[in-house]
Enzyme design. Structure first.
Site, PDB file in Angstrom:
ATOM      1  N   HIS A  27       0.868  -1.219  -0.085  1.00 13.65           N
ATOM      2  CA  HIS A  27      -0.122  -0.016  -0.218  1.00 13.65           C
ATOM      3  C   HIS A  27       1.029   1.192  -0.047  1.00 13.65           C
ATOM      4  O   HIS A  27       1.289   1.585   1.104  1.00 13.65           O
ATOM      5  CB  HIS A  27      -1.162   0.072   1.283  1.00 13.65           C
ATOM      6  CG  HIS A  27      -1.612  -1.205   1.419  1.00 13.65           C
ATOM      7  ND1 HIS A  27      -1.465  -2.564   1.633  1.00 13.65           N
ATOM      8  CD2 HIS A  27      -2.990  -1.262   1.228  1.00 13.65           C
ATOM      9  CE1 HIS A  27      -2.311  -3.409   1.821  1.00 13.65           C
ATOM     10  NE2 HIS A  27      -3.439  -2.608   1.272  1.00 13.65           N
ATOM     11  N   HIS A 274      -4.125   3.433  -3.465  1.00 12.22           N
ATOM     12  CA  HIS A 274      -4.338   2.769  -2.175  1.00 12.22           C
ATOM     13  C   HIS A 274      -3.330   1.444  -1.841  1.00 12.22           C
ATOM     14  O   HIS A 274      -2.752   0.953  -1.005  1.00 12.22           O
ATOM     15  CB  HIS A 274      -5.647   2.267  -1.823  1.00 12.22           C
ATOM     16  CG  HIS A 274      -5.939   1.719  -0.436  1.00 12.22           C
ATOM     17  ND1 HIS A 274      -5.775   2.287   0.859  1.00 12.22           N
ATOM     18  CD2 HIS A 274      -6.214   0.335  -0.012  1.00 12.22           C
ATOM     19  CE1 HIS A 274      -6.048   1.367   2.045  1.00 12.22           C
ATOM     20  NE2 HIS A 274      -6.420   0.419   1.213  1.00 12.22           N
ATOM     21  N   GLU A 426     -17.200  -4.722  24.648  1.00 13.95           N
ATOM     22  CA  GLU A 426     -16.565  -6.005  24.492  1.00 13.95           C
ATOM     23  C   GLU A 426     -15.310  -5.870  23.667  1.00 13.95           C
ATOM     24  O   GLU A 426     -14.091  -6.375  24.127  1.00 13.95           O
ATOM     25  CB  GLU A 426     -17.252  -6.929  24.320  1.00 13.95           C
ATOM     26  CG  GLU A 426     -18.343  -7.418  25.307  1.00 13.95           C
ATOM     27  CD  GLU A 426     -19.507  -6.847  25.080  1.00 13.95           C
ATOM     28  OE1 GLU A 426     -20.421  -7.077  25.872  1.00 13.95           O
ATOM     29  OE2 GLU A 426     -19.762  -5.839  24.327  1.00 13.95           O
ATOM     30  N   HIS A 487     -27.946 -16.397  24.558  1.00 13.95           N
ATOM     31  CA  HIS A 487     -27.269 -16.250  25.500  1.00 13.95           C
ATOM     32  C   HIS A 487     -26.366 -17.643  25.803  1.00 13.95           C
ATOM     33  O   HIS A 487     -25.374 -17.530  27.002  1.00 13.95           O
ATOM     34  CB  HIS A 487     -27.689 -15.563  27.137  1.00 13.95           C
ATOM     35  CG  HIS A 487     -27.907 -13.965  26.779  1.00 13.95           C
ATOM     36  ND1 HIS A 487     -28.545 -13.759  25.702  1.00 13.95           N
ATOM     37  CD2 HIS A 487     -27.371 -13.241  27.764  1.00 13.95           C
ATOM     38  CE1 HIS A 487     -28.600 -12.176  25.847  1.00 13.95           C
ATOM     39  NE2 HIS A 487     -27.825 -11.794  27.230  1.00 13.95           N
TER      40      HIS A 487
END
Length: 696
Positions: A27, A274, A426, A487
Site C-alpha cells: 500500500h 491505495h 467488549e 445467551h
C-alpha cells in the site's frame, strides 16, 4: 539546495515506493501522503531513543493504519533503531536493515506486510485489522496514567510518557474505534493523541460513497480536543498541532490531517493509490516530482541519517539517560517501588506471590467457578500490585471486581484505582487490555462467554503478539438456562481453542480455579482465556481424588477405575467433570470400570510428552466418552474413531437448567448409557463412534 526536512521526508517516500514496487505488493499511497506528519512527530516530538527502544518511559507510537507499514519500516531504518532480543536485551544490530526493506513482504523479512510486535523491534503493537491500533493505544494511555499515579513521587516523574496512534479513514469507520474513543474521552486521557490521516480514499472508492459524517464533531462530542492540519505537507502546521496536544491537560487530542494519498504520483487522490504499486514508470514520475533520482532505488542521500541522529537520536538518548539517572536516585529513595517497576518490565512477579493462593475445602454444594475465581483473583491482585482490570459492565456477574482495601476505581479523579469500568464495549475492552499488557501491566478484562465473539479479533491479536492478557469469560454453557439460545455459548469454546497460542482453561471446581490462576498469573508470553460457570459446582474431595495441581499439565487422571485398568475413559471439562464422576459410580455398580480425566486446558495437555499423554489416555483403551456442554467440534481428537461425544448440536433452549440437562442428555444415566455402548462397540459388539444428544 533541498532543505534537510524536505530531503528526509522525500527519502521516506522514496523508500516506501521502492519497497512496495520491489515486492509488487503493498500500500504505497498512504505513506506518501502522511509522511511529513509522521516525520515531524518522530524528528521533533517523540520521546524515543533508537539506541534503546524499550526504555520504560518512552513515548509510544502505534501505526493503527497498519497497511502503511513501509512508513514505519522506513522510520525505524532511518532513525537506526536497535534490535532487542526476547530477553529484553538491546543488541548491536539494527532492527530494520536496508536489505529488510528490500525484502518487504518476503519470508523472514523484518518488514512484513503489517507491523508485528515481537518480530521487529520498535513496533509497539501488532496492527492491521483496522481500529485495533487506536483501541490498543487507549489501553497504553490508561496504563501510563496508572503507572504515574502509583510510582511517581515528588521530584521523580518516573512515568509521564505520551501515546500517539496514526489512524486512517478505515480506522474511523470501525466500531471498535468509536468504543475506544468514547472510553478515552470519559477517562480524560490527556496524554493520548490520535492522528487522523483523512485522505478520503478506501479500496472501493472515495469515502463519500460511505462515510460523510463530521468526524471532528463526533470527537468533540466524545469529549476530545480536536485540532486540524489543513495540509499534511506543511510541517509547521503539524508541529503546531502537536504543541496543542502537549498543552492539553484534560482531554485526549485528535489531530485531523488532510492529506493526499499517493502524493506526487500519477494516481494521487485516487483509489488506485491505495493498494497497488505505482508501477515502474509511476515510481519514476513520482521521484522526478519529489526531486529524487528516478533511476535509483532505495537511495538514502548523504546527510539524511545524520539529520535523524541529531534529531530524534540525540534527543531520545539524552532523555533516556536523564531518566536512567533519575531512576537510580529513585531506587535509592524508594527501593520497593523501584523493584516493582523492574520486575514489571521483565514480566516477573513478586517473590512469594503464590502464598496468596487459597485452597478450598470439599463441599458437595460448592460454588460457581466465577465466584471462586473472584476470590482467587483478589488474592493474587493483593500480591501483585500491577494486576488490574475490569469488565464490559458485568463485574457483579463475572465476579471480577477487586474488593480489598485500597483497590479503588480508575477514574479521572483517581488514577490509582485498580478497577476499570470499561462499559458495554467488549471489542474495545479486549483491545484496551492488550494495550495495558504491552505496557507491561498484568491486565484482565471480563464478559459473558457468548460475547467473546465481539472480542475475537483482539483476543486473536493477544495471541499473535504473545502478550499475557487474561480474558475472563463466565456464563460458560447452557447453564445460563432461562436466558435461552441467544445467551447460551455453544460454539465459542471451539473457536477459542482454535486460536494458536491462546491457553483456554475451563476448570471443574474451586481448586482447579486456584491452580488455573497459578499457571495464568505466571505467564509471560501467552494470553489465557478463563471459562467459568454461573451455576454452583461441587468442590471435589481431593483426599479421595487426584490433586488439582494436575491443571498445570492440561489434563490429568482425576479418578481411576476401581479395579485398576479402565474399561472406558470419561473425559470432561468444567461443570461436566462432576457429571462424569457420577457416571463413573453408576458404571461401577454395573461392573464397568471407568477412568475420569479432567481436561481443563487442551493446549497444555497437547504440549506434554507423549509418555504422559499416553499415561492419561492409554492408546489401548479405545472406549472413550467426552462430555461437554458445548459444540462437539475438536473432541474427536481425544476420543478417537471408536469414542463418543455427549455435547451440543443446537443453540440450546430457554428453560430452567435442570430441564435443559435432561433435554440435552447431560445426566449420569445418559452418560453411563453412552459409555456402555462405547465399551460394547470397542469390543466388537455394537455400532461404532456416535455423537449423542436429544435434538428434538
Amino acid at each position: 539546495m533541498t532543505d534537510p526536512d524536505t530531503l528526509a521526508v522525500n527519502t521516506i517516500r522514496g523508500l516506501c515506493m521502492d519497497a512496495v514496487q520491489r515486492a509488487d505488493s503493498g500500500h504505497p499511497g498512504t505513506p506518501m501522503g502522511i509522511a511529513p506528519v509522521a516525520y515531524t512527530l518522530w524528528q521533533r516530538f517523540l520521546r524515543f531513543d533508537p539506541g534503546n527502544p524499550i526504555w520504560p518511559n518512552r513515548d509510544r507510537f502505534v501505526l493503527s493504519e497498519g497497511h502503511a507499514s513501509t512508513l514505519l519500516w522506513s522510520l525505524l531504518h532511518l532513525t537506526g533503531v536497535r534490535a532487542v532480543d526476547p530477553d529484553y536485551e538491546v543488541l548491536g544490530r539494527p532492527a530494520v536493515t536496508l536489505d529488510d526493506l528490500k525484502s518487504f513482504r518476503s519470508l523472514d523479512s523484518h518488514c512484513p506486510g503489517h507491523p508485528e510486535y515481537r518480530w521487529t523491534s520498535g513496533v509497539e503493537a501488532t496492527t492491521g485489522p483496522l481500529g485495533q491500533g487506536v483501541a490498543i493505544s487507549v489501553g497504553m494511555a490508561i496504563a501510563g496514567q496508572w503507572l504515574a499515579a502509583r510510582y511517581n513521587r515528588d521530584g521523580f516523574p518516573i512515568f509521564d510518557f505520551d501515546v500517539y496512534a496514526l489512524a486512517g479513514d478505515g480506522c474511523m469507520m470501525e466500531g471498535i474505534a468509536s468504543e475506544a474513543a468514547s472510553l478515552a474521552g470519559h477517562e480524560q486521557l490527556s496524554r493520548l493523541c490520535w492522528i487522523y490521516d483523512a485522505n478520503r480514499v478506501t479500496i472501493e472508492g472515495h469515502t463519500d460513497i460511505t462515510f460523510t459524517e463530521d468526524v471532528a464533531a463526533r470527537f468533540l462530542a466524545y469529549g476530545w480536543n480536536v485540532t486540524t492540519v489543513a495540509d499534511a505537507n506543511e510541517l509547521d502546521q503539524a508541529a503546531r498541532a502537536f504543541h496543542t496536544f502537549k498543552a492539553e491537560t484534560e482531554r485526549p487530542t485528535l489531530v485531523l490531517v488532510h492529506s493526499h494519498i499517493g502524493y506526487g504520483s500519477p494516481v494521487e487522490d485516487s483509489p488506485k493509490a491505495h493498494g497497488a504499486p505505482f508501477g515502474a514508470e509511476g515510481v519514476r514520475t513520482t521521484k522526478r516530482f519529489l526531486g529524487l533520482d528516478p533511476e535509483a532505488d532505495f537511495v538514502i542521500a548523504d546527510g539524511v541519517r545524520d539529520h535523524f541522529d541529531h534529531g530524534i537520536g540525540a534527543r531520545g538518548e539524552e532523555l533516556r539517560i536523564e531518566w536512567e539517572k533519575r531512576f537510580e536516585d529513585y531506587r535509592a529513595a524508594y527501593p520497593s517501588l523501584a523493584d516493582e517497576v523492574e520486575r514489571m518490565q521483565r514480566r516477573e512477579l513478586p517473590g512469594g506471590w503464590e502464598e496468596a493462593l487459597p485452597a478450598f475445602p470439599p463441599d458437595p454444594t460448592g460454588m460457581a467457578t466465577r465466584a471462586s475465581s473472584g476470590r482467587v483473583l483478589n488474592s493474587v491482585a493483593q500480591a501483585v500490585p500491577w494486576l488490574l482490570g475490569g469488565s464490559a459492565d458485568l463485574s457483579p456477574s463475572t465476579k471480577t471486581r477487586l474488593t480489598f482495601d485500597g483497590a479503588g476505581d480508575f477514574e479521572p479523579d483517581d488514577r490509582t484505582g485498580r478497577n476499570l469500568h470499561l462499559g458495554i464495549r467488549e471489542h474495545a475492552s479486549a483491545a484496551v487490555a492488550n494495550g495495558m499488557a504491552l505496557t507491561k501491566l498484568r491486565p484482565y478484562w471480563s464478559g459473558f462467554l457468548i460475547f467473546s465473539d465481539y472480542a475475537k479479533a483482539a483476543i486473536r491479536l493477544s495471541a499473535l503478539m504473545e502478550i499475557p492478557t487474561v480474558h475472563i469469560f463466565t456464563h460458560d454453557s447452557i447453564g445460563v438456562g432461562e436466558d435461552g439460545p441467544t445467551h447460551q455459548p455453544v460454539e465459542q469454546l471451539a473457536g477459542l481453542r482454535a486460536m494458536p497460542g491462546l491457553l483456554v482453561f475451563r476448570p471443574a471446581d474451586a481448586n482447579e480455579v486456584t491452580e488455573t490462576w497459578r499457571v495464568v498469573a505466571a505467564l509471560r508470553h501467552e494470553p489465557a482465556a478463563l471459562i467459568l460457570s454461573r451455576q454452583a459446582l461441587p468442590t471435589l474431595d481431593r483426599s479421595e481424588l487426584a490433586p488439582a495441581s494436575g491443571v498445570a499439565r492440561g489434563a490429568y487422571v482425576l479418578a481411576d477405575a476401581p479395579s485398576g485398568a479402565p474399561d472406558v475413559i470419561l473425559l470432561a471439562t468444567g461443570s461436566e467433570v462432576a457429571l462424569a464422576l457420577a457416571a463413573r459410580d453408576e458404571l461401577a455398580a454395573g461392573g464397568i470400570g471407568a477412568r475420569v480425566v479432567s481436561m481443563p486446558c487442551w493446549e497444555l495437555f497437547d504440549r506434554q510428552p507423549r509418555d504422559y499423554r499416553d499415561e492419561v489416555l492409554p492408546p489401548g483403551v479405545r472406549a472413550r466418552v467426552a462430555v461437554e456442554q458445548a459444540s462437539t467440534f475438536g473432541w474427536d481428537r481425544w476420543v478417537g474413531d471408536r469414542g463418543s461425544i455427549v455435547g451440543m448440536h443446537t443453540y440450546g433452549a430457554s428453560a430452567p437448567l435442570r430441564q435443559l440437562l435432561t433435554k440435552f442428555g447431560f445426566t449420569p444415566e445418559r452418560v453411563s448409557a453412552v459409555a456402555r455402548d462405547c465399551v460394547a462397540a470397542t469390543a466388537g459388539h455394537g455400532p461404532e463412534r456416535q455423537e449423542t444428544e436429544d435434538r428434538s
